[in-house]
Design a protein around this motif. Sequence first.
Motif, PDB file in Angstrom:
ATOM      1  N   ASP A  53       0.704  -1.103   0.487  1.00  0.00           N
ATOM      2  CA  ASP A  53      -0.394  -0.040  -0.393  1.00  0.00           C
ATOM      3  C   ASP A  53       0.920   1.137  -0.588  1.00  0.00           C
ATOM      4  O   ASP A  53       1.779   1.653   0.843  1.00  0.00           O
ATOM      5  N   GLU A  54       0.926   2.682  -0.528  1.00  0.00           N
ATOM      6  CA  GLU A  54       1.576   2.953  -1.096  1.00  0.00           C
ATOM      7  C   GLU A  54       1.543   4.174   0.496  1.00  0.00           C
ATOM      8  O   GLU A  54       2.922   4.554   0.577  1.00  0.00           O
ATOM      9  N   LYS A  55       0.380   3.918   0.625  1.00  0.00           N
ATOM     10  CA  LYS A  55       0.412   5.067   1.780  1.00  0.00           C
ATOM     11  C   LYS A  55       1.058   5.003   3.417  1.00  0.00           C
ATOM     12  O   LYS A  55       1.949   5.457   4.035  1.00  0.00           O
ATOM     13  N   VAL A  56       1.427   3.400   3.411  1.00  0.00           N
ATOM     14  CA  VAL A  56       1.723   2.583   4.446  1.00  0.00           C
ATOM     15  C   VAL A  56       3.065   2.566   3.859  1.00  0.00           C
ATOM     16  O   VAL A  56       3.770   3.413   5.050  1.00  0.00           O
ATOM     17  N   ILE A  57       3.240   2.197   2.819  1.00  0.00           N
ATOM     18  CA  ILE A  57       4.871   2.250   2.864  1.00  0.00           C
ATOM     19  C   ILE A  57       5.194   4.581   2.996  1.00  0.00           C
ATOM     20  O   ILE A  57       6.152   4.134   3.793  1.00  0.00           O
ATOM     21  N   GLN A  58       4.369   4.818   2.345  1.00  0.00           N
ATOM     22  CA  GLN A  58       5.527   6.532   2.749  1.00  0.00           C
ATOM     23  C   GLN A  58       5.025   7.010   4.093  1.00  0.00           C
ATOM     24  O   GLN A  58       6.034   7.385   4.639  1.00  0.00           O
ATOM     25  N   ALA A  59       4.135   6.114   5.053  1.00  0.00           N
ATOM     26  CA  ALA A  59       3.768   6.733   6.232  1.00  0.00           C
ATOM     27  C   ALA A  59       5.191   6.236   6.886  1.00  0.00           C
ATOM     28  O   ALA A  59       6.307   6.928   7.893  1.00  0.00           O
ATOM     29  N   ASN A  60       5.351   4.405   6.806  1.00  0.00           N
ATOM     30  CA  ASN A  60       6.872   4.297   7.494  1.00  0.00           C
ATOM     31  C   ASN A  60       8.308   4.494   6.883  1.00  0.00           C
ATOM     32  O   ASN A  60       8.396   4.783   8.126  1.00  0.00           O
ATOM     33  N   ILE A  61       8.033   5.364   5.415  1.00  0.00           N
ATOM     34  CA  ILE A  61       8.992   5.551   5.802  1.00  0.00           C
ATOM     35  C   ILE A  61       9.905   6.919   6.085  1.00  0.00           C
ATOM     36  O   ILE A  61      10.777   7.184   6.457  1.00  0.00           O
ATOM     37  N   THR A  62       8.650   7.886   6.157  1.00  0.00           N
ATOM     38  CA  THR A  62       8.714   8.822   6.565  1.00  0.00           C
ATOM     39  C   THR A  62       9.561   9.123   8.258  1.00  0.00           C
ATOM     40  O   THR A  62       9.874   9.889   8.484  1.00  0.00           O
ATOM     41  N   LYS A  63       8.384   8.281   9.080  1.00  0.00           N
ATOM     42  CA  LYS A  63       9.112   7.798  10.026  1.00  0.00           C
ATOM     43  C   LYS A  63       9.923   7.620  10.180  1.00  0.00           C
ATOM     44  O   LYS A  63      10.709   8.162  11.073  1.00  0.00           O
ATOM     45  N   ALA A  64      10.541   6.345   9.787  1.00  0.00           N
ATOM     46  CA  ALA A  64      12.658   6.258   9.677  1.00  0.00           C
ATOM     47  C   ALA A  64      13.233   7.041   9.405  1.00  0.00           C
ATOM     48  O   ALA A  64      13.957   7.576   9.767  1.00  0.00           O
ATOM     49  N   LEU A  65      12.514   7.884   8.093  1.00  0.00           N
ATOM     50  CA  LEU A  65      13.554   9.321   8.071  1.00  0.00           C
ATOM     51  C   LEU A  65      14.203  10.536   8.861  1.00  0.00           C
ATOM     52  O   LEU A  65      14.481  11.421   8.874  1.00  0.00           O
ATOM     53  N   TYR A  66      12.901  10.340  10.069  1.00  0.00           N
ATOM     54  CA  TYR A  66      12.990  11.233  11.469  1.00  0.00           C
ATOM     55  C   TYR A  66      14.062  11.041  12.094  1.00  0.00           C
ATOM     56  O   TYR A  66      14.723  12.254  13.134  1.00  0.00           O
ATOM     57  N   LEU A  67      14.895   9.656  11.662  1.00  0.00           N
ATOM     58  CA  LEU A  67      15.656   8.757  12.161  1.00  0.00           C
ATOM     59  C   LEU A  67      16.878   8.619  12.713  1.00  0.00           C
ATOM     60  O   LEU A  67      17.551   7.989  12.948  1.00  0.00           O
ATOM     61  N   ALA A  68      17.245   9.281  11.198  1.00  0.00           N
ATOM     62  CA  ALA A  68      18.528   9.652  10.079  1.00  0.00           C
ATOM     63  C   ALA A  68      18.078  10.475   9.720  1.00  0.00           C
ATOM     64  O   ALA A  68      17.892  10.742   9.369  1.00  0.00           O
ATOM     65  N   ASP A  69      19.387  10.670   8.999  1.00  0.00           N
ATOM     66  CA  ASP A  69      20.422  11.486   7.724  1.00  0.00           C
ATOM     67  C   ASP A  69      20.318  11.459   6.831  1.00  0.00           C
ATOM     68  O   ASP A  69      19.788  10.214   6.168  1.00  0.00           O
ATOM     69  N   GLY A  70      21.048  12.121   6.048  1.00  0.00           N
ATOM     70  CA  GLY A  70      20.553  12.202   4.435  1.00  0.00           C
ATOM     71  C   GLY A  70      20.892  10.315   3.755  1.00  0.00           C
ATOM     72  O   GLY A  70      20.488  10.292   2.992  1.00  0.00           O
ATOM     73  N   SER A  71      21.907   9.910   4.944  1.00  0.00           N
ATOM     74  CA  SER A  71      22.544   8.022   4.082  1.00  0.00           C
ATOM     75  C   SER A  71      20.840   7.680   4.031  1.00  0.00           C
ATOM     76  O   SER A  71      20.531   6.103   2.947  1.00  0.00           O
ATOM     77  N   ALA A  72      19.794   7.450   4.903  1.00  0.00           N
ATOM     78  CA  ALA A  72      18.694   7.153   5.303  1.00  0.00           C
ATOM     79  C   ALA A  72      17.654   7.031   3.701  1.00  0.00           C
ATOM     80  O   ALA A  72      17.035   6.078   3.689  1.00  0.00           O
TER      81      ALA A  72
END
Length: 205
Positions: free
Chosen positions: A89-108
């Motif tokens: 599900d595109e929305k689920v993928i985007q929501a999870n990735i967005t949460k992950a990107l708050y926890l890491a720098d540009g390498s993620a």
Amino acid sequence: MFTQLKNIDTAFKHIKLFSYLLILACLLISCFAIYQSYRSSARDRNHIYILANGKALEAFAADRRDNVPVEIRDHIKMFHQHFFTLDPDEKVIQANITKALYLADGSARTAYNNLKESGYFAGLVSGNISQQIEVDSVSLDMDRYPYYFKCFATEQLIRATSTVTRSLVTQGYLRNVSRSDNNPHGFLIQNWETLENKDLKTSTH
């Protein structure tokens, strides 16, 4: 006459000595009371009371340094779960990735963009594939800063007819940042990279 004066002088010396002893005792009692007061105050500051469902629950405050390895491991686990736990599900993928990107720098973000450009996420959606991850262990090097970590995890790609199990090993560093709702532990993963992501086995349903 002289005997009376001598008695008065002796009595005065006794009263003087008694007064000194009384003052000294008062000072000792006062110092002890102040010490106990500060000690009690410091002890009370380490007690936290949380109100939950109308009940006061006691918790204890601790120096953050005592919990840094625990917080780091949980931060790393949260990041990997958000980044790799995906549904078709595109929305689920985007929501999870967005949460992950708050926890890491540009390498993620770079890793995400590479996966997106290669069509990896589109393949999950079109193939109705769910991806799950279980972090097995996290090794830390707390003797240098930024803190180095290596994460060992197991991935599962779940299809309608089969499940692929993969071994995932990543590494990176963590530095301190301000805590926020999006980053409750106050760490930021940097220079994150995948060392291994290989298939272990495929089981059919």
